[in-house]
Scaffold this active site. Structure first.
Site, PDB file in Angstrom:
ATOM      1  N   SER A 205      -6.978  53.956  68.148  1.00  0.00           N
ATOM      2  CA  SER A 205      -5.841  54.889  67.901  1.00  0.00           C
ATOM      3  C   SER A 205      -6.328  56.370  67.711  1.00  0.00           C
ATOM      4  CB  SER A 205      -5.651  54.216  66.436  1.00  0.00           C
ATOM      5  OG  SER A 205      -4.188  54.045  66.269  1.00  0.00           O
TER       6      SER A 205
ATOM      7  N   GLU B  90      -4.350  46.450  70.944  1.00  0.00           N
ATOM      8  CA  GLU B  90      -4.968  48.001  70.551  1.00  0.00           C
ATOM      9  C   GLU B  90      -6.266  47.709  70.372  1.00  0.00           C
ATOM     10  OE1 GLU B  90      -3.630  49.028  66.712  1.00  0.00           O
ATOM     11  OE2 GLU B  90      -5.103  50.328  66.312  1.00  0.00           O
TER      12      GLU B  90
ATOM     13  N   ARG C 216     -14.037  44.831  69.126  1.00  0.00           N
ATOM     14  CA  ARG C 216     -12.915  44.627  70.063  1.00  0.00           C
ATOM     15  C   ARG C 216     -13.268  44.816  71.501  1.00  0.00           C
ATOM     16  NH1 ARG C 216      -7.181  46.250  66.812  1.00  0.00           N
ATOM     17  NH2 ARG C 216      -7.265  44.829  65.335  1.00  0.00           N
TER      18      ARG C 216
ATOM     19  N   ARG D  75      -9.737  40.907  63.878  1.00  0.00           N
ATOM     20  CA  ARG D  75      -9.354  41.269  62.610  1.00  0.00           C
ATOM     21  C   ARG D  75     -10.113  40.987  61.655  1.00  0.00           C
ATOM     22  NH1 ARG D  75      -4.805  44.047  61.564  1.00  0.00           N
ATOM     23  NH2 ARG D  75      -3.683  43.281  63.495  1.00  0.00           N
TER      24      ARG D  75
ATOM     25  N   ARG E  25     -12.326  46.474  55.578  1.00  0.00           N
ATOM     26  CA  ARG E  25     -10.646  46.288  55.369  1.00  0.00           C
ATOM     27  C   ARG E  25     -10.408  45.029  54.714  1.00  0.00           C
ATOM     28  NH1 ARG E  25      -8.590  49.637  60.713  1.00  0.00           N
ATOM     29  NH2 ARG E  25      -9.919  51.424  60.491  1.00  0.00           N
TER      30      ARG E  25
END
Length: 424
Positions: free
Chosen positions: A351, A348, A389, A276, A261
RNA sequence: GGAAGCGUGGCAGAGCGGCCGAAUGCACUCGCCUUGAAAGCGAGAGACCCGCAAGGGUUCGGGGGUUCGAAUCCCUCCGCUUCCGCCA
């Protein structure tokens, strides 16, 4: 992508529903494009129909009438060509328009556009009461000798990570644990898929054309390929342009892949550690289901993602995202947030989304019922889970006063060790 | 990278420039038969688009061309197969 007729149908209430996510739907423009396109198709079809009649009449025509017929057929060719030209132009404009329209958020979602507007569904597990000041995963990782961020930056720049020794082993163990859980207990089929995919594949799941700036793009010779931001892309598109018998659904697929990403637009956010990154490993869950059942399937999928955290004994909560906060292709999204002691809050980690038929229309994933009737499948996906994560949560929730970290019991068969000790 | 060949419906596999949306077999759907199933027999059915419908159009790997008319002829691109080279 939507069926334009559904968008135009007042019963859909598309304008209001899209406004909830801040998208203004220009109905007049859509109507104009669709009407113009259909009229052009009609005109072309009629002219072509006449051409065909003439063509078959020619061979039985007498020598006297033949020239007139041939002449008329020649004229029609230009009529057809003109209508086709217009059809092509309007079709392209219509496609561009439709590709830019996001999915309709479900009415059950709360209003709002930020994660503060999410609605709490449930919490699971108790955030541990620590009688010492918790370290964050970066400090822990460095003291344990399993994380080397400076050298990652040396290799690739910011937002990359190097895991070392038991850290690398832990990453491998976590991935295997996830995959075993989903394949053995939840019935998923495991895949190994390409991480470089075409523009068409990225368009099928909705990453393109709108979000090219979020992707890493490669170009070799005249060939363009994109690095996948999630295994959702290859897994969902496995059945692009296919018709699936309804009796074969649901399909439940999983894969562990690296995810890439660009994180354009997130400058300064989560710059520390593994939260991230430009590249991270994730186990993704994808379900391709009967569109009638998508919301039930979403609950099932959510359960599969939650099971991972429960097995690991990590405290988390589930929230329902606000209508304005869900992804472009989604109509309903749950987030799972895991407790991070160093931040004193939930972050988070997964999702889980229902895309309805939105992706299936783009990708051409069709269904055929027993009675022969046809439709589009619904697609769903959820992280199950990202490895990095999860590692963060394990380190932070498992930390002890002496700086060591307890490994969740379920993982020990995979790691071969149950505690990480600081290096002296 | 070099050489040769091949691309037809879910699969296999026919197909003279008009009578081909396309034979045939398998698979599929629905009946009959059967306690049930299999086998057998009969019937049906490709996909996509426009249209309320009637109906019309498109589609034989993609694109372009020749022709009144192309699955059938020509060009081009893509993919696949085989052989050689290189390579993990």
């Amino acid at each position: 992508m939507h069926d334009p007729r559904v968008l135009l149908d007042p019963a859909t209430d598309a304008v209001r529903r899209l406004a909830r996510r801040g998208y203004h739907l220009d109905l007049a423009q859509l109507e104009k494009l669709l009407g113009g396109r259909n009229a052009a198709i009609q005109r072309g079809d009629e002219a072509r129909a006449e051409s065909k009649r003439i063509a078959s009449a020619v061979k039985n025509a007498s020598p006297e009438e033949r020239p007139a017929l041939v002449e008329r057929a020649r004229e029609l060719k230009s009529t057809v060509a003109a209508a086709e030209e217009e059809h092509k132009t309007l079709e392209a404009e219509l496609q561009d328009f439709l590709l830019g329209v996001p999915n309709l958020p479900a009415d059950e979602l709360p209003d709002g556009s930020s994660d503060d507007d999410a609605e709490l569904v449930r919490t699971w597990g108790e955030p541990a009461q620590l009688d010492f000041a918790p370290l964050d995963h970066v400090d822990l990782g460095e003291k344990l000798g399993i994380l080397d961020l400076p050298r990652a930056t040396k290799l690739s720049g910011p937002r990359f990570a190097v895991l070392r020794g038991q850290g690398a082993a832990l990453e491998r163990a976590i991935g295997r644990f996830f995959l075993d859980l989903h394949t053995r207990r939840h019935g998923y089929t495991e895949f190994s898929v390409p991480t470089l995919v075409t523009r068409a594949t990225m368009t099928g799941t909705g990453q393109l054309p709108k979000f090219e700036q979020d992707l890493f793009r490669t170009e070799v010779a005249d060939r363009e390929l994109f690095l996948i931001p999630t295994a959702e892309v290859p897994l969902t598109n496995l059945h692009a342009r296919e018709t699936l018998p309804l009796t074969e659904l649901p399909l439940a697929y999983t894969a562990q892949t690296p995810c890439f990403r660009s994180e354009a637009g997130s400058y300064g956010r989560d710059t520390r550690g593994l939260i991230r990154l430009h590249e991270f490993s994730k186990v993704e869950l994808v379900r391709i289901v009967d569109a009638e059942r998508s919301r039930e399937e979403l609950e099932i999928l959510l359960g599969h993602a939650e099971a991972v955290l429960q097995e690991l004994g990590l405290a988390y909560r589930v929230v329902k995202l606000a209508a304005g906060d869900i992804g472009f292709s989604a109509e309903f999204t749950y987030d799972i947030e895991v407790w991070l002691p160093s931040q004193g809050r939930y972050r988070e980690i997964s999702s889980v989304s229902d895309f309805g038929t939105f992706q299936a229309r783009r990708a051409g994933i069709r269904t055929r019922a027993k009675d022969g009737s046809r439709g589009f499948a619904a697609t769903l996906n959820g992280s199950g889970l990202p490895v990095g994560r999860t590692l963060v949560a394990i380190l932070e929730q498992g930390q002890q006063a002496d700086g060591s970290v307890r490994i969740p019991e379920a993982l020990v068969p995979y790691t071969g060790f149950d505690v990480l000790h600081p290096e002296q």
